[in-house]
Structures are given as structure tokens and as C-alpha cells.
Scaffold this motif. Structure first.
Motif, PDB file in Angstrom:
ATOM      1  N   LEU A 171       0.819  -1.216   0.000  1.00  0.00           N
ATOM      2  CA  LEU A 171       0.000   0.000   0.000  1.00  0.00           C
ATOM      3  C   LEU A 171       0.853   1.266   0.000  1.00  0.00           C
ATOM      4  CD1 LEU A 171      -2.762  -1.232   2.443  1.00  0.00           C
ATOM      5  CD2 LEU A 171      -3.124  -0.514   0.065  1.00  0.00           C
ATOM      6  N   PHE A 172       1.934   1.273   0.769  1.00  0.00           N
ATOM      7  CA  PHE A 172       2.814   2.448   0.788  1.00  0.00           C
ATOM      8  C   PHE A 172       3.336   2.712  -0.628  1.00  0.00           C
ATOM      9  CE2 PHE A 172       4.255   1.547   5.472  1.00  0.00           C
ATOM     10  CZ  PHE A 172       3.045   2.024   5.948  1.00  0.00           C
TER      11      PHE A 172
ATOM     12  N   VAL B 160       5.900  -0.331  11.228  1.00  0.00           N
ATOM     13  CA  VAL B 160       6.000  -1.443  10.272  1.00  0.00           C
ATOM     14  C   VAL B 160       7.368  -1.412   9.581  1.00  0.00           C
ATOM     15  CG1 VAL B 160       5.056  -2.429   8.154  1.00  0.00           C
ATOM     16  CG2 VAL B 160       3.505  -1.488   9.879  1.00  0.00           C
ATOM     17  N   LEU B 161       7.884  -0.198   9.370  1.00  0.00           N
ATOM     18  CA  LEU B 161       9.146  -0.037   8.640  1.00  0.00           C
ATOM     19  C   LEU B 161      10.373  -0.094   9.549  1.00  0.00           C
ATOM     20  CD1 LEU B 161       7.951   2.889   6.347  1.00  0.00           C
ATOM     21  CD2 LEU B 161       8.291   0.509   5.654  1.00  0.00           C
TER      22      LEU B 161
ATOM     23  N   ILE C 132      10.339   3.587   0.033  1.00  0.00           N
ATOM     24  CA  ILE C 132       9.295   4.259   0.810  1.00  0.00           C
ATOM     25  C   ILE C 132       9.910   5.331   1.712  1.00  0.00           C
ATOM     26  CG2 ILE C 132       7.549   3.916   2.615  1.00  0.00           C
ATOM     27  CD1 ILE C 132       7.339   0.957   1.335  1.00  0.00           C
ATOM     28  N   ILE C 133      11.013   4.982   2.343  1.00  0.00           N
ATOM     29  CA  ILE C 133      11.667   5.960   3.230  1.00  0.00           C
ATOM     30  C   ILE C 133      12.148   7.174   2.435  1.00  0.00           C
ATOM     31  CG2 ILE C 133      13.736   6.312   4.668  1.00  0.00           C
ATOM     32  CD1 ILE C 133      13.067   3.581   5.922  1.00  0.00           C
TER      33      ILE C 133
ATOM     34  N   GLN D  73      12.635   9.774   6.578  1.00  0.00           N
ATOM     35  CA  GLN D  73      14.082  10.001   6.466  1.00  0.00           C
ATOM     36  C   GLN D  73      14.652  10.484   7.793  1.00  0.00           C
ATOM     37  OE1 GLN D  73      15.121  12.424   2.930  1.00  0.00           O
ATOM     38  NE2 GLN D  73      13.314  11.547   1.989  1.00  0.00           N
ATOM     39  N   GLU D  74      13.908  11.369   8.477  1.00  0.00           N
ATOM     40  CA  GLU D  74      14.360  11.843   9.788  1.00  0.00           C
ATOM     41  C   GLU D  74      14.466  10.686  10.767  1.00  0.00           C
ATOM     42  OE1 GLU D  74      12.024  15.055  11.366  1.00  0.00           O
ATOM     43  OE2 GLU D  74      12.099  16.119   9.458  1.00  0.00           O
ATOM     44  N   ARG D  75      13.436   9.843  10.748  1.00  0.00           N
ATOM     45  CA  ARG D  75      13.439   8.689  11.653  1.00  0.00           C
ATOM     46  C   ARG D  75      14.649   7.804  11.385  1.00  0.00           C
ATOM     47  NH1 ARG D  75      13.513   6.626  15.640  1.00  0.00           N
ATOM     48  NH2 ARG D  75      12.696   4.591  16.130  1.00  0.00           N
TER      49      ARG D  75
END
Lengths: 188, 188
Positions: A18-19, A53-54, A107-108, A115-117
Motif C-alpha cells: 500500500l505504501f 511497520v518499517l 518508501i523511506i 528520512q528523519e526517523r
């Protein structure tokens, strides 16, 4: 409640689909649960939110990395101990995991929030690695420099691994990146 | 409107005072303007929000850094070109600026939000440096590895500079950190 074979894996696969189809922002937890044929309640049994999830499992990766640094031979110089940590990550970044990793990376790259995460996660990994080196008796600033340099090597190797056609190659790419860094540092 | 000598500097000094006294979160733009003897309207002429008080000028730093990398002698190897960039930053991180930098660092260390912003800024600086190296003909992954290694050197040198009693020493600390990294990379 009936038993659900690999509910977590199904939710993760549904989320990635879905992403990639609709975008990360536009996807809700309800969408993910529906696609997986499960309920939101089941989703929240495994993940705090859709972002997790990621990122789930990353603590375990850091633990494996740090354990390998800690267990490297006592006489190993700082960067060699870090190399042992990177080598241990190869147990996770296998050919089977390549597609998931590549989709996750796409996705990131699509979301500043993600990206910050990812940056924060890498900074925490570097800090844990520096602490492991200090526990081996490495002083500062050598511990922080060696740890950060190794995380840079990891980041470069990982992004080459997800981008290219060598799914089996995470360890080889890590070695190549470290060799390149050593070569750069040896130039006057 | 009457002319205000160095309104920007007064606002910045007032903001740092308040962030250290009350904490970053608890300080408002109204508090900062009041402490500086100015209006909120004047504050917003210089800064988009209270966070910007701590980050303003960082684009100019990155530009100076990248310009020095670009202008390094054509024959300079990648890390030597990065070293020229770091040397240029010494024009900004002077003894006069030491107290501001140290206070700013303490405030940033107190807030996860500010730490994230700092990480993002450093990642952008690394990306700009890698692009400058590629423009010099350095290939990948060498450009990214050299740029990230130099940003690590910068980060380590900067945090030692703000932490210790050598306000005049940013350039010396940069050289020391780079030498340490070279030494680490030379060990087997």
C-alpha cells in the motif's frame, strides 16, 4: 480468537504494498489491516503505528551489531572491531531480505518524516557502537570517530545493496566501502 | 519606526538567555521580544520562529564550506579537499563565537526536537559536500564516504570545541580529529 498464521508478516507485506501503491501518507492502518484480511485490533497487537511497520526489528539489529563489536578479539583495532559488527549485520541482510529492504528504502526516500526517523536510528546506532568501543578501552575521540566512520560505511554499503542487482552482496559491499574509506584516509 | 541598533543580535542574546534559564520549550517568542526590549513584530522580521534563532546562518556556513571544497587545488585528494572545507569553517568558529556556540550546544542537547534538526542539518551538509566532490570528478562511493567522514570529523571537533577550554582551537581540533581518523583507518 482464532490463530492467524504469520499475521505480522502479512501485515508487513500489505503495508509495503500500500505504501508503494498509494504513498505512505495516504495509507491508513485500516487500509493495511483490510488488505491483510485482518483487523485494526490485530495490527495494533504487533505495531504501535504504521511507521513502526518499517522500523520494527531495528533494535535487534543494533544489539547484534554491538554484540559482535564487543566480542571481537581484544587485540582488534577499533575499525576492525567495527568491521566485525558490520559483518554480523550480514546475517540479517540476506538475499531473501533484499526485496523487502529495497521496497522499504524506496518508501523511506519518499517521506521527509521517515528520512528523519532513519537518521535518528543511525545516530543511535553510532552512539551505541561508540559506547561498545569505549567499553573495549578505546578512548575519545577515537571511539566516536571509528563508530561514526563505520556507520557511514554501513549507510553507503546498505544503499548500494538495496539499489543494485547483487542481493547476495551486502557483506562484499561493506568490505568494498571500508576499503575505499581506508584508501581515502591513506591519501595525503 | 525608530532604528534599532543590532536588533537581531539582541533578540538572539535574549533567546539564548531565556532558553538556558527556563528551557527551550517553555520560552515563547513574546518572552524573547520582551527580554530584548523589542516587539514580536520585530522578532518575526528576523526569524520565522524561535527555533530559527539557533539555526540561522547555517546555510551560509554550508556555502563557505562547499566553496572551499570546490576551490581546493585540483590535485588535492578527496579528504584533503574536505579538509580545506573544514579549515574554512574556522573563519566562523572563532574565539569570539565560542560562548554563543557552547550555549547553543547546551540548548540543543536539552531537546530531542532540536537534536533532530541538527542531525538533518548535518546530513544536508554531508550531501552538499559529496556533490561538491563529485563535481571535482570524484566517483561514488568515494565521494559520499569522504564527505560523511569529514562531517564526522567536523562533528567530533565541534563538540570538543564547545566542551573544552580551548576557544581558539577549532582548527587545531579539526586537524587532530582528522589525524585520528587517518590513524584509525591505517590500522589493519
Amino acid at each position: 480468537m482464532r490463530w492467524l498464521p504469520d499475521a505480522m508478516g502479512r501485515l508487513q507485506a500489505a503495508a509495503l504494498e500500500l505504501f508503494l501503491e498509494r504513498g505512505y501518507e495516504a495509507t491508513t492502518v485500516a487500509d493495511i489491516a483490510e488488505r491483510a484480511g485482518l483487523t485494526k485490533r490485530t495490527f495494533f497487537r504487533y505495531f504501535a503505528d504504521k511507521r513502526e511497520v518499517l522500523f520494527i526489528g531495528s533494535e535487534r539489529l543494533v544489539e547484534a551489531f554491538v554484540a559482535a563489536v564487543t566480542q571481537a578479539p581484544a587485540e582488534a583495532p577499533p575499525l576492525a572491531a567495527m568491521e566485525a559488527g558490520l559483518h554480523a549485520l550480514g546475517d540479517s541482510f540476506t538475499a531473501e531480505r533484499h526485496r523487502f529492504a529495497a521496497e522499504r528504502a524506496a518508501i523511506i526516500a519518499s517521506s521527509p518524516e521517515l528520512q528523519e526517523r532513519e537518521l535518528i536510528k543511525l545516530a543511535a546506532m553510532a552512539a551505541a557502537a561508540a559506547a561498545a568501543l569505549r567499553a573495549r578501552g578505546v578512548g575519545e575521540p577515537a571511539a566516536t570517530l571509528a563508530a561514526d566512520a563505520a556507520i557511514t560505511v554501513f549507510r553507503v554499503a546498505f544503499s548500494r545493496w538495496v539499489a543494485d542487482d547483487r542481493p547476495e552482496g551486502f557483506r562484499a559491499l561493506t568490505r568494498e566501502s571500508l576499503d575505499t574509506l581506508r584508501m581515502l584516509a591513506a591519501a595525503p
